[in-house]
Design a protein around this motif. Structure first.
Motif, short mmCIF file in Angstrom:
data_model
loop_
_atom_site.label_atom_id
_atom_site.label_comp_id
_atom_site.label_asym_id
_atom_site.label_seq_id
_atom_site.Cartn_x
_atom_site.Cartn_y
_atom_site.Cartn_z
N LYS A 96 -10.33 -31.99 1.79
CA LYS A 96 -11.83 -32.54 3.13
C LYS A 96 -11.21 -32.15 4.03
O LYS A 96 -11.84 -31.01 4.82
N ASN A 97 -10.05 -31.86 4.46
CA ASN A 97 -9.59 -31.02 5.91
C ASN A 97 -9.38 -29.94 5.29
O ASN A 97 -9.72 -29.10 5.98
N ARG A 98 -9.31 -29.48 4.17
CA ARG A 98 -9.57 -27.27 4.05
C ARG A 98 -11.02 -27.56 4.21
O ARG A 98 -11.22 -26.41 5.29
N ARG A 99 -11.84 -28.23 3.86
CA ARG A 99 -12.82 -27.88 4.02
C ARG A 99 -13.50 -27.72 5.59
O ARG A 99 -14.49 -26.96 5.59
N ILE A 100 -13.17 -29.09 5.97
CA ILE A 100 -13.26 -28.97 7.59
C ILE A 100 -13.26 -27.63 8.20
O ILE A 100 -13.44 -27.30 9.66
N GLN A 101 -12.21 -27.50 7.87
CA GLN A 101 -10.84 -26.29 8.86
C GLN A 101 -11.94 -25.53 8.46
O GLN A 101 -12.20 -24.57 9.57
N ALA A 102 -12.08 -24.68 7.19
CA ALA A 102 -12.78 -23.84 7.41
C ALA A 102 -14.45 -23.42 7.83
O ALA A 102 -14.46 -22.59 8.22
N ASP A 103 -15.35 -25.09 8.10
CA ASP A 103 -16.29 -24.85 8.54
C ASP A 103 -16.17 -24.62 10.08
O ASP A 103 -17.11 -23.62 10.73
N PHE A 104 -15.43 -25.46 10.85
CA PHE A 104 -15.55 -25.85 12.20
C PHE A 104 -14.42 -25.18 12.61
O PHE A 104 -14.92 -24.01 13.64
N SER A 107 -13.97 -21.38 11.39
CA SER A 107 -13.95 -20.51 11.74
C SER A 107 -15.29 -19.77 12.59
O SER A 107 -15.54 -18.82 13.15
N ARG A 108 -16.44 -21.68 13.09
CA ARG A 108 -17.25 -21.55 14.27
C ARG A 108 -17.15 -20.81 15.66
O ARG A 108 -17.12 -20.15 15.95
N GLY A 109 -15.39 -21.60 15.46
CA GLY A 109 -14.99 -21.23 16.81
C GLY A 109 -14.70 -19.86 17.02
O GLY A 109 -13.73 -19.77 18.61
N GLY A 110 -14.52 -19.65 16.37
CA GLY A 110 -13.80 -17.78 16.44
C GLY A 110 -12.29 -18.31 16.81
O GLY A 110 -11.79 -17.48 17.18
#
Ligand code: RP5
Length: 170
Positions: A157-165, A167-170
């Motif tokens: 879950k940590n990997r998925r959340i990191q990949a999602d958020f 990447s958005r933050g740039g």
């Protein structure tokens, strides 16, 4: 009763919470028996059941009760098997009554009190299995696997959340 864990609930209205305990025992491959017996509504049957525990194959007892919850304390007074208890969130006081009744045992008759509700139900199952694991290598191994899966789930879950958020933050 040939199963090593005996699960007792004070009312069938406790079943939605009890299910989380049974599912956890299933996932750890541990057998159990289940009873609906109340310390105050079925006192004679309750006493008969509790007094039979010391002569049975049951090694750990898990009790569920709400409101003025004396189920686990009375059970513990009638057997020397370890008793784990889960207070149920119900009624006007939403479980605070059951929590205090279960937790505040006078000295001499211990009851291992878990958290209120479903978290407590899952932890009651795990604690019961930890007690059984003291004398069973197979169960011991399954507990490690259970812990490893829990860790892997959180890290995934940590990997998925990191990949999602991230990447958005740039
Ligand atoms: C307790 O009283 C039971 O464990 C249950 O949590 C609570 C309410 O029972 P019901 O009135 O829903 O049967 O003895």
């Amino acid at each position: 009763m040939s199963a090593p864990v005996a699960v007792v609930m004070g009312s069938d209205s406790d079943l939605p919470v009890v299910r989380s305990c049974l599912e956890t025992l299933d996932s750890l491959g541990v057998r159990y028996s289940v009873q609906v017996l109340s310390a105050h509504r079925t006192p004679k049957e309750f006493h008969r059941f509790a007094e039979s525990l010391d002569e049975s194959a049951v090694k750990v007892v898990i009790g569920f009760a709400g409101r003025a919850a004396h189920l686990a304390g009375v059970l513990a007074s009638l057997t020397v098997r370890p008793v784990i208890a889960v207070p149920i969130e119900s009624g006007t006081l939403q479980g605070v009554d059951a929590l205090y009744s279960t937790l505040q045992m006078p000295s001499g008759v211990p009851v291992a009190t878990m958290a209120l509700g479903k978290a407590g139900a899952v932890n009651a199952a795990i604690l019961a299995v930890q007690i059984l694991a003291l004398s069973d290598e197979g169960i011991h191994h399954r507990l490690f696997e259970h812990r490893r899966k829990m860790t892997d789930d959180v890290l995934e879950k940590n990997r998925r959340i990191q990949a999602d958020f991230n990447s958005r933050g740039g």
